[in-house]
Design a protein around this motif. Structure first.
Motif, PDB file in Angstrom:
ATOM      1  N   SER A  31       0.654  -1.191  -0.084  1.00  6.96           N
ATOM      2  CA  SER A  31      -0.117  -0.065   0.044  1.00  6.96           C
ATOM      3  C   SER A  31       0.945   1.132   0.122  1.00  6.96           C
ATOM      4  CB  SER A  31      -0.934   0.183   1.219  1.00  6.96           C
ATOM      5  OG  SER A  31      -0.148   0.107   2.411  1.00  6.96           O
ATOM      6  N   CYS A  32       0.153   2.382  -0.152  1.00 12.03           N
ATOM      7  CA  CYS A  32       0.865   3.622  -0.217  1.00 12.03           C
ATOM      8  C   CYS A  32       1.412   3.870   0.989  1.00 12.03           C
ATOM      9  CB  CYS A  32      -0.021   4.754  -0.832  1.00 12.03           C
ATOM     10  SG  CYS A  32      -1.339   5.210   0.052  1.00 12.03           S
ATOM     11  N   ARG A  37      -0.256   9.431   1.165  1.00 12.97           N
ATOM     12  CA  ARG A  37      -1.722   9.534   1.566  1.00 12.97           C
ATOM     13  C   ARG A  37      -1.876  11.070   2.001  1.00 12.97           C
ATOM     14  NH1 ARG A  37      -1.747   6.124   5.368  1.00 12.97           N
ATOM     15  NH2 ARG A  37      -2.399   4.473   4.231  1.00 12.97           N
ATOM     16  N   ASP A  64      -6.049   2.686   1.957  1.00  6.22           N
ATOM     17  CA  ASP A  64      -5.088   2.353   1.237  1.00  6.22           C
ATOM     18  C   ASP A  64      -5.235   3.377  -0.095  1.00  6.22           C
ATOM     19  OD1 ASP A  64      -2.865   1.768  -0.442  1.00  6.22           O
ATOM     20  OD2 ASP A  64      -3.533  -0.066  -0.812  1.00  6.22           O
ATOM     21  N   CYS A  66      -3.707   3.494  -2.704  1.00  6.56           N
ATOM     22  CA  CYS A  66      -3.715   2.831  -4.236  1.00  6.56           C
ATOM     23  C   CYS A  66      -5.076   2.533  -4.572  1.00  6.56           C
ATOM     24  CB  CYS A  66      -2.837   1.764  -4.056  1.00  6.56           C
ATOM     25  SG  CYS A  66      -1.111   2.215  -3.692  1.00  6.56           S
ATOM     26  N   LYS A  67      -5.989   2.448  -3.598  1.00  5.42           N
ATOM     27  CA  LYS A  67      -7.304   2.273  -4.168  1.00  5.42           C
ATOM     28  C   LYS A  67      -8.303   3.287  -4.289  1.00  5.42           C
ATOM     29  CE  LYS A  67      -6.875  -2.577  -1.914  1.00  5.42           C
ATOM     30  NZ  LYS A  67      -7.381  -3.357  -0.971  1.00  5.42           N
ATOM     31  N   GLY A  77       3.695  -0.218  -4.331  1.00  2.00           N
ATOM     32  CA  GLY A  77       2.768   0.841  -3.568  1.00  2.00           C
ATOM     33  C   GLY A  77       3.340   2.105  -3.836  1.00  2.00           C
TER      34      GLY A  77
END
Length: 728
Positions: A31-32, A37, A64, A66-67, A77
């Motif tokens: 994930s990022c 974020r 996350d 990335c979503k 990520g």
């Protein structure tokens, strides 16, 4: 079995790939980072309330990123793409996006973002593609204080914003990786940047069009060995085309229209650009001839040389440009016969030869261009009759021969009806003094939307075959010698919204059928109009052109005829009417009050009639009315005030001595008093005349009686005296 075996052989690798993909999807993805974020949430925080395009639904802290919508991450990520085009975003671009260390592509185009373009993004150490086009960004672009030639930026699109000032050159000259730069449609000023992308070996595309650049075209552009697209049209550039520019032999598109260039198109120079597909030098001020070497441009698809000072005959070599699809040489001084060019080998789709000095018939070879969609030959000296081969132009949709010397309108229409796809037919100022055909066999124009047969001095009546043109939206039959009434079938043309039958010899009343035209009754009907663009712009006036039929104003021109009777009150049904001209007829009666219901009206001309009564005061509720004329009638009373009426000159009311009002510098009270005193003086004068006449008649009667009595006395004396003499 062999076939099924082959399928299995091809399916096995595919299944293997699918398994790998499924496994990769099943494996936990990175994930990022918290920093990424936070950077994205910082951008979200810079947007206006209600201007986040719904991003708050998925952009939730603690999840996350990335979503999140519009975010793309790499396998590890890292946020690599922020793709938020056309999201309706409003606000400013936060500098926090500069904290996305792995960001490669940022697309914020087609939004409502404001503020300046951040240097953190333009001079980012990671961004490859930056697109902020079609926003409301403004201000000056800043120079890079310490140019870094290693900057990775390859594509920069800042077009269609509000940027101003000089275009920085030092910074862009340092960008070795830049491939494409689009800064069009802004308000940049000053000289074209001279050192732009001088160190970028792969630089291929530059668009600086629609700005306010001045000076000459940068000489250094010719040294760009990979330059394929150069667009700097619609600026204020001057001078001759630099010889160095033609060293850019890789050019595929050269577009410099609407500048103030000089000189001629040199044949030896243009021949170097053998890769050209688009050459646009329209409205640049070029003079001279089209060089024969243009025939060497075998890849040329579009040629624009319109609105220049060019002359001479077209080179026959033009027929060698076998890929040519679009040509416009409109508004020059070209001469000769078009037949010098063999159009047989050309794949023409659109051709505009209008406003030149061409002569002779339409060249037979052009009828071989079966894909031709639009052909304009207007305003030349073409003559003769139409060839039956014109029926070969099965794709022809737009055809204009206005203002030439063609003859035999009946034959022309019979030939043209074979062109089943015709939507626009403009054939006015031809066929002088002929009779407009009444022949019902003139059919086949089932797709026709625009028909102009104006200024031909045609005689006859408005023909019945026009009633069969079910898709007709606009018709112009003005400046002819047509007679008879307005046909009763006119309201059967369900799409008609523009009618010009002015300057004819038409008679009768204003037909009530005119007040039932469906396209002028309701917006619901207008929604049925085809929004398609015209194949060529229609130049309705020298300063106004239209690209869509539906963009034309909704007008009724009935002026300069011999119409009589009153203005029908049913005219109020035409709620969508933009203009009404009934001037120079013999209309009588009052201006109907119902005309005040035409709230869309922009032009109303009732001048030069015999109208009486008052000017309806409710006309001041027509807030779009910009042209108004009731001069030379027999109107009386006050002129309406307020609204648009304070903008109309006195000439709008001249020739109506009984009208009054502030704009006429005639007070209506004093006008009424003057009228009353004038009436009293008139009555007194009339009484005196009657009295004197009566007295004279009485005196004459008395004198007559006296003379008669005297004659009777003398007669009696003559008879009596002799008798007395005899008695003696």
């Amino acid at each position: 079995m062999w076939f099924s075996g082959k399928i299995r052989e091809k399916a096995m690798p595919f299944l293997g790939v699918a398994v790998v993909l499924l496994l990769s999807l099943a494996s936990p993805a990175s994930s990022c980072t918290e920093q990424e974020r936070g950077a994205l949430l910082g951008f979200l925080g810079g947007l206006m309330p209600g201007g986040n395009g719904g991003l708050k639904v998925s952009w939730v802290n603690g999840t996350d990123c990335c979503k999140w919508e519009g975010i793309v991450c790499s396998s590890d990520g890292t946020v690599t793409d922020v793709l938020l085009a056309s999201k309706g975003l409003r606000g400013v671009i936060s500098s926090s996006l500069g904290d996305l260390a792995g960001l490669k592509r940022l697309n914020l185009s087609h939004n409502w973002l404001e503020g300046s373009l951040l240097t953190e993004l333009v001079f980012s150490r990671s961004i490859i593609v930056l697109d902020v086009s079609f926003n409301r960004l403004d201000g000056h672009l800043q120079e890079l204080q310490s140019p870094n030639p290693a900057l990775p930026l390859q594509v920069l699109n800042i077009s269609s914003n509000l940027f101003t000032g000089h275009f920085p050159s030092t910074a862009w000259g340092a960008m070795k990786n830049l491939v494409a730069l689009n800064a069009s449609n802004n308000s940049f000023t000053g000289q074209m940047p001279s050192s732009i992308c001088t160190n970028a070996p792969s630089f291929a595309m530059l668009d600086l069009s629609y700005n306010q650049f001045s000076g000459t075209i940068s000489l250094g552009l010719g040294s760009r060995s990979m330059l394929k697209v150069l667009k700097v049209g619609h600026n204020s550039l001057s001078g001759a085309l630099p010889v160095e520019l033609f060293n850019a032999t890789t050019l595929e598109q050269l577009s410099l229209p609407n500048n103030f260039l000089q000189g001629v198109l040199d044949g030896s120079h243009i021949a170097k650009l053998s890769n050209l597909t688009v050459l646009n030098l329209g409205s640049t001020g070029l003079s001279g001839k089209i060089p024969d070497s243009v025939g060497q441009l075998k890849r040329l698809e579009e040629l624009y040389l319109d609105n220049n000072n060019m002359s001479g005959e077209l080179p026959s070599a033009l027929g060698n440009c076998s890929n040519l699809r679009y040509i416009t040489i409109r508004n020059n001084s070209f001469i000769g016969d078009l037949s010098t060019v063999n159009f047989t080998m050309l794949d023409l789709r659109i051709a505009d030869f209008s406003m030149n000095l061409f002569t002779g018939p339409i060249p037979e070879s052009i009828y071989s261009c079966s894909n031709l969609v639009a052909l304009r030959l207007a305003y030349n000296n073409f003559h003769g009759h139409f060839s039956p081969r014109i029926g070969n132009l099965r794709s022809l949709s737009f055809f204009s021969i206005t203002n030439n010397s063609f003859k035999n309108i009946t034959n022309a229409l019979q030939m043209l009806k074979s062109c089943k796809n015709l939507t626009s037919l403009l054939i006015g100022i031809n066929f002088k003094g002929e009779t407009i055909p009444q022949d019902e066999t003139i059919d086949g124009f089932e797709n026709l939307q625009v028909l102009t047969i104006d200024d031909c001095s045609l005689v006859g009546k408005i023909p019945l075959w026009i009633s069969k043109l079910a898709k007709l939206k606009m018709i112009d039959l003005s400046v002819n010698q047509l007679s008879g009434p307005i046909p009763s079938w006119i309201d059967e043309l369900g799409f008609l919204f523009y009618l010009d039958i002015s300057s004819n010899n038409l008679t009768g009343n204003i037909a009530v059928s005119l007040t039932k035209l469906p396209m002028l009754l309701s917006e619901e009907n207008v929604a049925k109009l085809d929004p398609k663009f015209l194949e060529l712009p229609v130049f309705w006036t020298p300063s106004r052109q239209y690209r869509m039929v539906s963009a034309f104003p909704r007008m009724l021109f009935l002026d300069n005829n011999n119409f009589t009777g009153t203005i029908p009150p049913e005219i109020s049904q035409l709620k969508l009417l933009d203009g009404l001209n009934l001037s120079s007829n013999s209309l009588t009666g009052e201006i109907p009050q119902e005309i005040c219901n035409l709230t869309n009206l922009q032009m109303l001309d009732l001048s030069n009639n015999q109208l009486t009564g008052a000017v309806p005061s409710a006309l001041n509720d027509l807030h779009f009315l910009s042209t108004f004329d009731v001069s030379n009638n027999r109107l009386e009373g006050p002129v309406p005030t307020g609204g648009q009426f304070h903008t109309f000159s006195n000439s709008s009311y001249s020739g109506n001595p009984k009208l009054c009002g502030p704009m006429l510098n005639l007070d209506c009270t004093s006008a009424a008093t003057n009228q009353t005193s004038t009436s009293r003086r008139h009555n007194l004068r009339f009484a005196l005349i009657i009295g004197i006449t009566s007295g004279g008649l009485v005196a004459l009667a008395l004198l007559a009686c006296f003379l008669i009595a005297r004659l009777a006395y003398y007669d009696h004396t003559e008879n009596v005296v002799p008798l007395r003499s005899r008695q003696r």
